[in-house]
Design an enzyme around this catalytic site. Structure first.
Site, short mmCIF file in Angstrom:
data_model
loop_
_atom_site.label_atom_id
_atom_site.label_comp_id
_atom_site.label_asym_id
_atom_site.label_seq_id
_atom_site.Cartn_x
_atom_site.Cartn_y
_atom_site.Cartn_z
N CYS A 9 -5.14 93.01 12.94
CA CYS A 9 -6.32 92.87 13.79
C CYS A 9 -6.19 93.71 15.06
O CYS A 9 -5.10 94.15 15.44
CB CYS A 9 -6.53 91.40 14.15
SG CYS A 9 -8.19 91.04 14.77
N ASP A 128 -5.08 79.46 15.57
CA ASP A 128 -4.45 80.31 16.57
C ASP A 128 -3.94 79.44 17.72
O ASP A 128 -4.33 78.27 17.87
CB ASP A 128 -5.48 81.32 17.10
CG ASP A 128 -4.84 82.55 17.70
OD1 ASP A 128 -3.61 82.55 17.91
OD2 ASP A 128 -5.58 83.52 17.97
#
Length: 210
Positions: A9, A128
């Protein structure tokens, strides 16, 4: 257990995106959140998207965007999957008629089961670390013991992952996929080919051996 998928990412350069794909990435992430050091414009994102080969997913990451902001991106950038990292409602996430994943920050008091139940149309959930000022890309990990062993949708592990700890993370959490950004960078938004390759190789070798 099947091989875990890997998403790289925060890509900001077509060369880095192509490098990640050639190293074996299953998905690449483009950040459309202006405060991020990995933010890309629609033009940058379109240039990156065009070099991504078939069967690698192009994921667009948004944080509490407006409808108009998402639509502008979708008009200019080829994306296969949307990733929402803020407080977006299920109705908002499904309004673009694109598959999406929902990211959750694992605060100590966060009711993950309820949040996943609300987003019953999501293709998967990304878990996360929680940071009061940052929606992701913090370089921090949360307590992996909180990672569910079962869920109705695929689970993606993110937060503080590096080539040095990804094997341990997968062995403990057994996620469907792992997502990394800062842990494979030489500087914010600039990926290290050596670290990307090491991360992907170790992640896939770990799962194939369990």
């Amino acid at each position: 257990m099947s091989v875990v998928r890997v998403k790289i990412c925060g890509l900001t350069d077509p060369g880095d995106a192509l490098m990640a794909c050639e190293a074996g990435a299953d998905a690449i992430g483009l950040v459309f959140y202006a405060p991020s050091s990995r933010f890309v414009s629609c033009q940058q994102a379109a240039d990156i998207s065009r070099v991504v080969p078939p069967f690698v997913q192009r994921v667009g990451l948004f944080v509490n965007p407006t409808v108009e902001q998402v639509q502008v991106v979708l008009e200019q950038v080829e994306l296969d999957l949307l990733q929402f990292h803020g407080q977006e409602t299920p109705a908002f996430c499904t309004s673009f008629r694109r598959p999406y994943i929902k990211a959750f920050a694992m605060r100590d008091d966060f009711d993950l089961a309820a949040a996943m139940a609300d987003h019953d149309m999501a293709r998967g959930f990304l878990l996360d670390a929680y940071h009061p000022a940052l929606p992701g890309g913090t370089g921090q990990a949360f307590d992996w013991q909180r990672f569910p062993q079962q869920a109705a949708r695929p689970l993606i592990l993110a937060g503080g992952l590096t080539p040095d700890n990804v094997c341990e993370a997968i062995a403990q959490c057994r996620p469907w996929a792992v997502d990394v950004s800062g842990g494979v960078e030489s500087s914010p938004g600039i990926k290290s080919a050596e670290r990307v390759l090491a991360f992907i190789q170790r992640a896939k070798q770990t799962t194939s051996e369990t």
